[in-house]
Design a protein around this motif. Structure first.
Motif, PDB file in Angstrom:
ATOM      1  N   ASP A  47       0.817  -1.209   0.000  1.00 46.97           N
ATOM      2  CA  ASP A  47       0.000   0.000   0.000  1.00 46.97           C
ATOM      3  C   ASP A  47       0.851   1.260   0.000  1.00 46.97           C
ATOM      4  OD1 ASP A  47      -2.393  -1.376  -0.012  1.00 46.97           O
ATOM      5  OD2 ASP A  47      -2.464  -1.519   2.171  1.00 46.97           O
ATOM      6  N   LYS A  48       2.085   1.164   0.470  1.00 48.69           N
ATOM      7  CA  LYS A  48       2.947   2.340   0.549  1.00 48.69           C
ATOM      8  C   LYS A  48       3.576   2.710  -0.792  1.00 48.69           C
ATOM      9  CE  LYS A  48       3.956   1.427   5.346  1.00 48.69           C
ATOM     10  NZ  LYS A  48       4.842   0.844   6.302  1.00 48.69           N
ATOM     11  N   GLN A  49       3.605   1.795  -1.732  1.00 49.71           N
ATOM     12  CA  GLN A  49       4.195   2.089  -3.033  1.00 49.71           C
ATOM     13  C   GLN A  49       3.256   2.969  -3.850  1.00 49.71           C
ATOM     14  OE1 GLN A  49       4.956  -1.977  -4.257  1.00 49.71           O
ATOM     15  NE2 GLN A  49       7.161  -1.591  -4.083  1.00 49.71           N
ATOM     16  N   LYS A  50       3.842   3.806  -4.667  1.00 51.14           N
ATOM     17  CA  LYS A  50       3.074   4.757  -5.477  1.00 51.14           C
ATOM     18  C   LYS A  50       2.836   4.182  -6.883  1.00 51.14           C
ATOM     19  CE  LYS A  50       3.970   8.585  -2.708  1.00 51.14           C
ATOM     20  NZ  LYS A  50       3.650   7.992  -1.469  1.00 51.14           N
ATOM     21  N   THR A  51       1.669   4.482  -7.424  1.00 50.10           N
ATOM     22  CA  THR A  51       1.310   3.985  -8.757  1.00 50.10           C
ATOM     23  C   THR A  51       1.380   5.073  -9.824  1.00 50.10           C
ATOM     24  OG1 THR A  51      -1.018   4.461  -8.342  1.00 50.10           O
ATOM     25  CG2 THR A  51      -0.243   2.252  -7.783  1.00 50.10           C
ATOM     26  N   GLN A  52       1.677   6.290  -9.433  1.00 48.15           N
ATOM     27  CA  GLN A  52       1.575   7.422 -10.357  1.00 48.15           C
ATOM     28  C   GLN A  52       2.481   7.266 -11.580  1.00 48.15           C
ATOM     29  OE1 GLN A  52      -0.766   9.835 -10.121  1.00 48.15           O
ATOM     30  NE2 GLN A  52      -0.102  10.215 -12.212  1.00 48.15           N
ATOM     31  N   ARG A  53       3.721   6.815 -11.405  1.00 52.77           N
ATOM     32  CA  ARG A  53       4.627   6.687 -12.556  1.00 52.77           C
ATOM     33  C   ARG A  53       4.094   5.675 -13.568  1.00 52.77           C
ATOM     34  NH1 ARG A  53      10.542   5.780 -10.570  1.00 52.77           N
ATOM     35  NH2 ARG A  53      10.921   5.901 -12.796  1.00 52.77           N
ATOM     36  N   GLN A  54       3.494   4.598 -13.073  1.00 51.51           N
ATOM     37  CA  GLN A  54       2.924   3.614 -13.991  1.00 51.51           C
ATOM     38  C   GLN A  54       1.717   4.209 -14.717  1.00 51.51           C
ATOM     39  OE1 GLN A  54       2.495  -0.462 -12.461  1.00 51.51           O
ATOM     40  NE2 GLN A  54       3.833   0.137 -10.752  1.00 51.51           N
ATOM     41  N   HIS A  55       0.902   4.957 -13.964  1.00 52.95           N
ATOM     42  CA  HIS A  55      -0.239   5.628 -14.604  1.00 52.95           C
ATOM     43  C   HIS A  55       0.233   6.625 -15.656  1.00 52.95           C
ATOM     44  CE1 HIS A  55      -3.959   4.250 -12.775  1.00 52.95           C
ATOM     45  NE2 HIS A  55      -3.352   4.207 -11.596  1.00 52.95           N
ATOM     46  N   ASP A  56       1.308   7.366 -15.359  1.00 52.21           N
ATOM     47  CA  ASP A  56       1.839   8.340 -16.318  1.00 52.21           C
ATOM     48  C   ASP A  56       2.230   7.672 -17.626  1.00 52.21           C
ATOM     49  OD1 ASP A  56       1.471  10.338 -14.444  1.00 52.21           O
ATOM     50  OD2 ASP A  56       3.587  10.403 -13.834  1.00 52.21           O
ATOM     51  N   ALA A  57       2.750   6.463 -17.547  1.00 48.03           N
ATOM     52  CA  ALA A  57       3.162   5.752 -18.757  1.00 48.03           C
ATOM     53  C   ALA A  57       1.982   5.117 -19.490  1.00 48.03           C
ATOM     54  CB  ALA A  57       4.183   4.678 -18.396  1.00 48.03           C
ATOM     55  N   LEU A  58       0.983   4.634 -18.766  1.00 44.52           N
ATOM     56  CA  LEU A  58      -0.111   3.885 -19.391  1.00 44.52           C
ATOM     57  C   LEU A  58      -1.321   4.734 -19.785  1.00 44.52           C
ATOM     58  CD1 LEU A  58      -0.090   0.657 -17.186  1.00 44.52           C
ATOM     59  CD2 LEU A  58       0.808   0.938 -19.498  1.00 44.52           C
ATOM     60  N   ASP A  59      -1.645   5.753 -18.992  1.00 47.97           N
ATOM     61  CA  ASP A  59      -2.858   6.538 -19.258  1.00 47.97           C
ATOM     62  C   ASP A  59      -2.919   7.112 -20.682  1.00 47.97           C
ATOM     63  OD1 ASP A  59      -3.939   5.950 -16.808  1.00 47.97           O
ATOM     64  OD2 ASP A  59      -3.320   7.828 -15.860  1.00 47.97           O
ATOM     65  N   PRO A  60      -1.825   7.652 -21.213  1.00 44.50           N
ATOM     66  CA  PRO A  60      -1.928   8.222 -22.556  1.00 44.50           C
ATOM     67  C   PRO A  60      -2.166   7.195 -23.667  1.00 44.50           C
ATOM     68  CG  PRO A  60       0.049   9.037 -21.427  1.00 44.50           C
ATOM     69  CD  PRO A  60      -0.532   7.956 -20.592  1.00 44.50           C
ATOM     70  N   ILE A  61      -1.797   5.933 -23.451  1.00 43.51           N
ATOM     71  CA  ILE A  61      -1.898   4.951 -24.542  1.00 43.51           C
ATOM     72  C   ILE A  61      -2.990   3.905 -24.336  1.00 43.51           C
ATOM     73  CG2 ILE A  61       0.518   5.232 -25.224  1.00 43.51           C
ATOM     74  CD1 ILE A  61       1.116   2.607 -23.706  1.00 43.51           C
ATOM     75  N   CYS A  62      -3.588   3.859 -23.161  1.00 48.11           N
ATOM     76  CA  CYS A  62      -4.587   2.827 -22.860  1.00 48.11           C
ATOM     77  C   CYS A  62      -5.980   3.438 -22.729  1.00 48.11           C
ATOM     78  CB  CYS A  62      -4.244   2.095 -21.559  1.00 48.11           C
ATOM     79  SG  CYS A  62      -2.719   1.163 -21.643  1.00 48.11           S
ATOM     80  N   LEU A  63      -6.958   2.702 -23.234  1.00 46.78           N
ATOM     81  CA  LEU A  63      -8.342   3.122 -23.108  1.00 46.78           C
ATOM     82  C   LEU A  63      -8.796   3.013 -21.656  1.00 46.78           C
ATOM     83  CD1 LEU A  63     -11.014   3.888 -24.518  1.00 46.78           C
ATOM     84  CD2 LEU A  63     -11.500   1.449 -24.666  1.00 46.78           C
ATOM     85  N   LYS A  64      -8.388   1.943 -20.981  1.00 46.09           N
ATOM     86  CA  LYS A  64      -8.767   1.697 -19.591  1.00 46.09           C
ATOM     87  C   LYS A  64      -7.533   1.191 -18.849  1.00 46.09           C
ATOM     88  CE  LYS A  64     -12.029   0.660 -16.431  1.00 46.09           C
ATOM     89  NZ  LYS A  64     -12.522   1.686 -15.594  1.00 46.09           N
ATOM     90  N   VAL A  65      -7.331   1.671 -17.613  1.00 49.12           N
ATOM     91  CA  VAL A  65      -6.197   1.233 -16.793  1.00 49.12           C
ATOM     92  C   VAL A  65      -6.736   0.750 -15.452  1.00 49.12           C
ATOM     93  CG1 VAL A  65      -4.055   1.910 -15.663  1.00 49.12           C
ATOM     94  CG2 VAL A  65      -4.613   2.857 -17.904  1.00 49.12           C
ATOM     95  N   PHE A  66      -6.433  -0.493 -15.112  1.00 49.74           N
ATOM     96  CA  PHE A  66      -6.833  -1.066 -13.834  1.00 49.74           C
ATOM     97  C   PHE A  66      -5.665  -0.950 -12.863  1.00 49.74           C
ATOM     98  CE2 PHE A  66      -9.477  -3.186 -16.945  1.00 49.74           C
ATOM     99  CZ  PHE A  66     -10.728  -3.091 -16.366  1.00 49.74           C
ATOM    100  N   GLU A  67      -5.989  -0.873 -11.586  1.00 49.40           N
ATOM    101  CA  GLU A  67      -4.963  -0.759 -10.559  1.00 49.40           C
ATOM    102  C   GLU A  67      -5.141  -1.875  -9.544  1.00 49.40           C
ATOM    103  OE1 GLU A  67      -3.972   2.426  -7.124  1.00 49.40           O
ATOM    104  OE2 GLU A  67      -4.056   3.238  -9.161  1.00 49.40           O
ATOM    105  N   GLU A  68      -4.014  -2.473  -9.128  1.00 47.55           N
ATOM    106  CA  GLU A  68      -4.075  -3.582  -8.182  1.00 47.55           C
ATOM    107  C   GLU A  68      -2.937  -3.455  -7.173  1.00 47.55           C
ATOM    108  OE1 GLU A  68      -4.760  -8.305  -8.514  1.00 47.55           O
ATOM    109  OE2 GLU A  68      -3.186  -7.508  -9.787  1.00 47.55           O
ATOM    110  N   LYS A  69      -3.281  -3.616  -5.921  1.00 49.07           N
ATOM    111  CA  LYS A  69      -2.294  -3.678  -4.848  1.00 49.07           C
ATOM    112  C   LYS A  69      -2.391  -5.072  -4.273  1.00 49.07           C
ATOM    113  CE  LYS A  69      -2.217   1.179  -4.020  1.00 49.07           C
ATOM    114  NZ  LYS A  69      -2.029   2.273  -3.114  1.00 49.07           N
ATOM    115  N   ILE A  70      -1.328  -5.857  -4.430  1.00 46.27           N
ATOM    116  CA  ILE A  70      -1.416  -7.291  -4.144  1.00 46.27           C
ATOM    117  C   ILE A  70      -0.725  -7.708  -2.852  1.00 46.27           C
ATOM    118  CG2 ILE A  70      -1.671  -7.930  -6.542  1.00 46.27           C
ATOM    119  CD1 ILE A  70       1.309  -8.718  -6.479  1.00 46.27           C
ATOM    120  N   SER A  71      -0.509  -6.795  -1.925  1.00 50.32           N
ATOM    121  CA  SER A  71       0.248  -7.117  -0.714  1.00 50.32           C
ATOM    122  C   SER A  71      -0.381  -8.248   0.090  1.00 50.32           C
ATOM    123  CB  SER A  71       0.391  -5.883   0.165  1.00 50.32           C
ATOM    124  OG  SER A  71      -0.874  -5.408   0.553  1.00 50.32           O
TER     125      SER A  71
END
Length: 112
Positions: free
Chosen positions: A12-36
């Motif tokens: 939960d402490k890890q940030k997802t923003q950098r992954q979103h920055d890379a995927l949001d412009p090229i993907c129609l839909k982006v899912f997020e998962e925290k698997i701890s």
């Protein structure tokens, strides 16, 4: 072609923003998962290990010290060689020499 993205972090402490920055412009839909919690609650990993054990497979690293190396370590220590000299001569780490000597000590005490 439509791309769908998956942003995944393991705590939960890890940030997802950098992954979103890379995927949001090229993907129609982006899912997020925290698997701890998946690994801590007996999820797929432990079941897979149990299944492997039932098939006779044992996981983990292979031992570094075989019987020949073990005998050499014990004999060299008996002659008074230092831990570092033994490690260099047998080509193992200092920690492996310590572990081998510690495991051999209870066996020697039982034989007395």
């Amino acid at each position: 072609m439509v791309l769908i993205g998956l942003v995944r972090v393991s705590t939960d402490k890890q940030k997802t923003q950098r992954q979103h920055d890379a995927l949001d412009p090229i993907c129609l839909k982006v899912f997020e998962e925290k698997i701890s919690d998946k690994f801590n609650t007996g999820g797929p990993a432990p079941r897979g290990l149990d299944a492997a054990r039932r098939r006779g497979r044992v996981g983990g690293r292979r031992p570094v010290v075989d019987e020949d190396k073990r005998a050499a370590i014990l004999a060299r220590r008996q002659r008074g060689e230092s831990i570092r000299t033994i490690a260099a001569g047998v080509k193992v780490s200092v920690g492996v020499v310590h572990k081998t000597l510690a495991e051999a000590q209870p066996v020697a005490q039982q034989e007395q």
